[in-house]
Design a protein around this motif. Structure first.
Motif, mmCIF file in Angstrom:
data_model
loop_
_atom_site.group_PDB
_atom_site.id
_atom_site.type_symbol
_atom_site.label_atom_id
_atom_site.label_comp_id
_atom_site.label_asym_id
_atom_site.label_seq_id
_atom_site.Cartn_x
_atom_site.Cartn_y
_atom_site.Cartn_z
ATOM 1 N N PRO A 125 0.816 -1.106 -0.045
ATOM 2 C CA PRO A 125 -0.073 -0.132 0.454
ATOM 3 C C PRO A 125 0.796 1.232 0.095
ATOM 4 O O PRO A 125 0.659 2.062 -0.777
ATOM 5 C CB PRO A 125 -0.656 0.059 1.509
ATOM 6 N N THR A 126 2.090 0.982 1.010
ATOM 7 C CA THR A 126 3.139 2.509 0.744
ATOM 8 C C THR A 126 3.966 3.234 -0.836
ATOM 9 O O THR A 126 3.694 3.451 -1.282
ATOM 10 C CB THR A 126 3.745 2.203 1.850
ATOM 11 N N ALA A 163 1.817 6.438 -6.953
ATOM 12 C CA ALA A 163 0.353 7.348 -7.128
ATOM 13 C C ALA A 163 0.861 9.110 -6.663
ATOM 14 O O ALA A 163 0.417 9.930 -7.640
ATOM 15 C CB ALA A 163 -0.815 7.106 -6.506
ATOM 16 N N ILE A 164 1.504 9.609 -5.897
ATOM 17 C CA ILE A 164 2.090 10.483 -5.440
ATOM 18 C C ILE A 164 3.202 11.339 -6.526
ATOM 19 O O ILE A 164 3.078 12.612 -6.813
ATOM 20 C CB ILE A 164 2.333 10.955 -4.190
ATOM 21 N N LEU A 201 5.171 12.691 -13.188
ATOM 22 C CA LEU A 201 6.750 12.441 -13.112
ATOM 23 C C LEU A 201 5.744 12.453 -14.820
ATOM 24 O O LEU A 201 6.161 12.844 -15.952
ATOM 25 C CB LEU A 201 7.566 12.144 -12.634
ATOM 26 N N PHE A 202 5.520 11.199 -15.098
ATOM 27 C CA PHE A 202 4.823 10.837 -15.929
ATOM 28 C C PHE A 202 4.250 12.198 -16.710
ATOM 29 O O PHE A 202 3.908 12.173 -18.136
ATOM 30 C CB PHE A 202 4.902 9.587 -15.766
ATOM 31 N N TRP A 203 3.211 12.157 -15.777
ATOM 32 C CA TRP A 203 2.244 12.747 -16.264
ATOM 33 C C TRP A 203 2.841 14.350 -17.429
ATOM 34 O O TRP A 203 3.156 15.333 -17.816
ATOM 35 C CB TRP A 203 1.532 13.280 -15.609
ATOM 36 N N ALA A 204 4.249 15.262 -16.245
ATOM 37 C CA ALA A 204 4.690 16.122 -16.356
ATOM 38 C C ALA A 204 5.451 16.090 -17.451
ATOM 39 O O ALA A 204 5.906 16.878 -18.826
ATOM 40 C CB ALA A 204 5.157 16.989 -15.796
ATOM 41 N N ILE A 205 6.152 14.588 -18.502
ATOM 42 C CA ILE A 205 6.864 14.138 -19.095
ATOM 43 C C ILE A 205 5.878 14.517 -20.545
ATOM 44 O O ILE A 205 5.993 14.662 -21.885
ATOM 45 C CB ILE A 205 7.768 13.263 -18.777
#
Length: 315
Positions: free
Chosen positions: A36-37, A43-44, A49-53
């Motif tokens: 879970p961690t 997710a955080i 990072l991949f979305w910003a790329i």
């Protein structure tokens, strides 16, 4: 009480599930607890990072979510690398990083060396020196902004008392030459204790018998410092430089609170430029490309530095 609770949980567990749990190895059970961690960290950290790329290759604007998103390829990266303002911001950032690290390392190591002498009351002075590091950057920024006020600020009156210059002539935050140094002074005041702690840990880790052997060989205190203290504390000093270098490269809150990047663009570091492109000009794709460039620069430089640190530790 604990045994009774464990028995109650065991009886309440369905038998098929209990058999599956009993069949899990210790390694599998460990992964079961930490998964879970790991998912939360992914997710955080990883997903943004991949979305910003992805966004860095588009013309996406956050204030126009319904507009058609176009793929621009490497156009954003080419514009950034050819933008003179971006390079000026990077030079300003490098200026801050160099001087803050130099001052914090010199002052921090000196304080650590003095406290390591274990003089009377050294515990009290250690606690007192650590106070700036415990404060919030918002508190520190507003506190020093008040101190820098030319009319009522204590800083101007102290400088005036020493130099004889009228207090109203000392414009720390609005003077083009003094504004960068005003931020360097505040950051050094706040984070020198952090460097001192790391250096103090390095000094305390040096075995006493090495100094005893040096005294038997009649080595002077100066010789002991250069041949024993400094070489053995060097990995800790380099570690402090690494941590502060990464943090100062991302410097934003102190600059934003004290000068906001001004006067003009004198103190506009890379993070301030990134904020303006992302949340004032709303060039989300462009700012994402800039963020990725900063990430690659910090990651690459830190990786090279860590390799140098490992070589020093192996000596």
């Amino acid at each position: 009480m604990l045994n009774r609770t464990a028995d109650t949980v065991a009886r309440a567990t369905p038998e098929p599930l209990a058999r599956k749990v009993r069949g899990i190895s210790d390694k599998g059970l460990a992964w079961l607890f930490i998964s879970p961690t790991i998912l939360l960290l992914l997710a955080i950290n990883i997903f943004p990072l991949f979305w910003a790329i992805y966004l860095s290759f588009t013309n996406f604007r956050a204030n126009r979510p319904n507009e058609v998103v176009k793929n621009l390829g490497f156009a954003n990266y080419q514009r950034i690398l050819g933008d003179q303002d971006i390079w000026i911001a990077m030079q300003t950032t490098a200026h801050f990083v160099f001087w803050t690290i130099l001052l914090q390392t010199l002052i921090g190591f000196t304080l650590a060396w003095l406290i390591d002498r274990k003089f009377r009351g050294h515990a009290f002075w250690t606690t007192l020196i650590l106070v700036p590091m415990m404060l919030s950057p918002a508190v520190v920024g507003n506190f020093w902004r008040f101190l820098y006020e030319p009319q009522i600020g204590l800083f101007s009156y102290v400088v005036s008392f020493v130099s004889g210059i009228p207090p109203t002539s000392i414009q720390m935050l609005s003077n083009v030459s003094l504004a960068p140094w005003s931020i360097i002074i505040v950051d050094t005041w706040m984070w020198t204790p952090y460097v001192m702690l790391i250096c103090l840990a390095g000094l305390r880790s040096i075995p006493e018998y090495i100094y005893e052997a040096a005294e038997v060989d009649r080595a002077s205190n100066w010789r002991q410092f250069w041949s024993i203290t400094l070489p053995m504390a060097l990995p800790f000093i380099m570690l402090a430089v690494l941590f502060r270098g990464i943090e100062n490269f991302k410097m934003f809150d102190m600059v934003n609170l004290l000068t906001g990047g001004g006067p003009g663009s004198t103190t506009e570091v890379a993070s301030i430029t990134l904020k303006r492109q992302a949340f004032e000009s709303w060039r989300t794709g462009y700012s994402s490309a800039f963020a990725i460039i900063l990430f690659v620069a910090v990651f690459g430089l830190a990786n090279i530095y860590v390799k140098a640190l490992n070589k020093v530790k192996q000596r």
